[in-house]
Design an enzyme around this catalytic site. Structure first.
Site, PDB file in Angstrom:
ATOM      1  N   HIS A   1      28.517  27.591  57.226  1.00 26.63           N
ATOM      2  CA  HIS A   1      27.456  26.862  56.536  1.00 26.63           C
ATOM      3  C   HIS A   1      27.833  26.540  55.095  1.00 26.63           C
ATOM      4  O   HIS A   1      27.234  25.655  54.469  1.00 26.63           O
ATOM      5  CB  HIS A   1      26.160  27.679  56.568  1.00 26.63           C
ATOM      6  CG  HIS A   1      24.931  26.839  56.677  1.00 26.63           C
ATOM      7  ND1 HIS A   1      24.786  25.636  56.006  1.00 26.63           N
ATOM      8  CD2 HIS A   1      23.756  27.021  57.349  1.00 26.63           C
ATOM      9  CE1 HIS A   1      23.587  25.126  56.287  1.00 26.63           C
ATOM     10  NE2 HIS A   1      22.959  25.943  57.093  1.00 26.63           N
ATOM     11  N   ALA A   2      28.806  27.234  54.532  1.00 30.23           N
ATOM     12  CA  ALA A   2      29.265  26.883  53.187  1.00 30.23           C
ATOM     13  C   ALA A   2      29.925  25.520  53.169  1.00 30.23           C
ATOM     14  O   ALA A   2      30.002  24.872  52.117  1.00 30.23           O
ATOM     15  CB  ALA A   2      30.251  27.940  52.683  1.00 30.23           C
TER      16      ALA A   2
END
Length: 521
Positions: free
Chosen positions: A137-138
């Site tokens: 998700h980064a």
């Protein structure tokens, strides 16, 4: 060169022994007479890798964690670190597939490489194959994740045959056997750049330290600015909205900032206790299934609502039924966070997150399904009107309050404590729009695409995500088994909730306990 934002870095910081912060999707495909195989996927990936920056960049950390990491090209990229294959034992039904994917989904990504994996899964019923893909998700949010997926898909079965020949170096990597992935220990090491061997596009050691020193020196000013900007939405921030005078503080902050818009007031965001709130374990269970998008659109049209409002209503009804079965339905409505994309056209190709969130109460305490639907429409309408006047940035602002070294150390403890003592929300529900026509991967038609998201101590042990594709709404439900004992039961209640709205004769008292299969492809 691009440094991670505070919000991007927060998705790294939340990872612990019990939390893996990647988003994923499970595609079910027609096998196309065996054309969907590991060699074909490898060839496709290497041909189109350049179209999605998130797939070729890895993390380069600042020494001692003094600043947020950078994204850097991986000079030793090896597809064998990312592409894997497994075969289910007979009969290869959906429950076996869910168990196999849940085990992969629970494992954290190796930060020494670009943060993604793809798993080809054979042995499904009727000769189908599945492709499970996860990306940290980064690196992506919901919208950029869908765009990343689109780079690998074609509009026609032979679209993949029109690509160029693969260079010899890439072909060598195709023949390299794929090692079986193993769990990644916490903390996971990240390669540190230095002056003599800095990865391409990343500043050297001296430049990194100089940048970190400058940002540390100016951080107090930026932190105050973030607090002031976040205060403008104080009455919409979970937990903070319960502070006495939160609405007056928010109005005062908006006046100081010159915002004269009269924003709709939000109802109470007090979070009730449910079985799926609290600290989570490292294990995951999941379920998946589809509903007819045409049926959902018919309900939306009949009641003058949006498709998203109907989806939220279906989730609200399913949660109500699941909780009632266990005598755990709270008197107050559940508090749900709904991610909202704020990615602009100019930021389309950027790696990372351009998201915010709307937080709203879902009327699980309303018995009648039609009244519940109208209540959801009213609540979501108010939340959307407020968001349209001034898109909330409090999520990224809060992530910017503490300096990078302190944030990375404090986040896991803060999340764990919040999950035990005062959870800010009950769960996250997300609806990602997709194409309404068939797509193909290596010649095989994508029959369904089930999105799978993140669980944390703060957001609770349950996440519901749906993706609209080719006339269907594909739901992926991820749960912590210590928090939710029957993830397939919740999926069944989604279909029953739609049946309620399609048939006005069905009342609330007849709903619970009725098992109706989800629409099959």
């Amino acid at each position: 060169m691009r440094q991670l934002t505070a919000l991007d870095a927060q998705f790294l910081n939340v990872e612990t022994a019990t939390t893996a912060a990647h988003v994923a999707g499970l595609a079910i495909l027609d096998p196309a007479d065996g054309a969907v195989n590991r060699a074909a996927l490898a060839e496709l990936l290497l041909e189109r890798l350049h179209l999605s920056p998130a797939l070729s960049l890895r993390l380069a950390a600042v020494p001692l964690g003094l600043d947020h990491p950078y994204w850097a090209e991986d000079p030793a990229f090896d597809l064998g670190n990312h592409l894997f294959e497994l075969t289910l034992p007979a009969p290869g039904d959906d429950w076996q597939l869910a168990d196999a994917v849940a085990e992969i989904h629970a494992r954290r990504l190796d930060r020494a490489h670009p943060l993604w994996e793809m798993h080809l899964i054979n042995g499904l019923v009727d000769g189908r194959v599945a492709v499970y893909t996860k990306v940290h998700h980064a690196a992506i949010d919901g919208v950029s994740g869908a765009e990343t997926l689109a780079t690998l898909l074609d509009l026609t079965p032979d679209g993949h045959l029109k690509r160029r020949d693969i260079p010899t170096a890439s072909a060598d990597r195709l023949r390299r056997p794929a090692p079986r992935p193993t769990p990644v220990p916490v903390p996971v090491p990240v390669q540190v750049a230095n002056d003599s061997r800095a990865p391409e596009g990343v500043p050297g050691l001296a430049a990194m330290l100089a940048g970190a020193a400058m940002r540390t020196a100016t951080h107090p000013v930026r932190a105050v600015q973030s607090v002031v900007r976040a205060a403008e939405d104080l009455d919409a921030i979970p937990l903070a909205a319960g502070i006495p005078g939160a609405k007056l503080i928010a109005k005062a902050a908006r006046l100081v900032a010159g915002d004269r818009h009269d924003r709709p007031e939000l109802p109470s965001l007090a979070v009730p206790r449910t079985p799926f709130n609290g600290p989570i374990s490292a294990r995951r269970h999941l379920s998946f299934g589809s509903l007819s998008l045409k049926d959902v659109k018919n309900v939306a049209k009949a009641h003058g609502m949006s498709v998203n409002d109907v989806v939220m209503s279906l989730c609200t009804s399913a949660l109500r039924s699941w909780l009632r079965e266990r005598d755990a339905l709270p008197e107050a409505p559940l508090i749900v966070a709904v991610p909202v994309a704020i990615r602009t056209a100019g930021a389309k190709d950027l790696v990372g997150n351009q998201i915010s969130a709307m937080v709203a109460p879902m009327p699980t305490n309303v018995p009648d399904p039609k009244e519940r639907l109208q209540a959801v429409g009213s609540v979501m309408g108010r939340a959307k009107r407020r968001f349209a006047l001034a898109p909330a940035t409090w999520l990224s602002e809060l992530c910017s309050v503490l300096p990078a070294p302190l944030t990375s150390l404090a986040t896991p403890a803060i999340f764990r404590l919040a999950g035990m003592a005062f959870p800010p929300i009950n769960l996250i529900i997300s609806n990602v729009p997709g194409p309404q026509f068939p797509l193909y991967l290596c010649g095989g038609r994508v029959l369904s695409y089930y999105p799978l998201s993140v669980l944390t101590d703060v957001s609770g042990g349950l996440n519901i995500t749906c993706f609209s594709y080719d006339g269907m709404l594909d739901f992926g439900i991820v749960a912590c088994p210590e928090r939710m004992d029957d993830v397939w039961g919740l999926l069944g209640h989604l279909r029953t909730a739609l049946e309620e709205l399609l048939d006005e004769r069905v009342g609330d008292e007849f709903r619970d306990g009725v098992g109706i299969d989800l629409v099959a492809r």
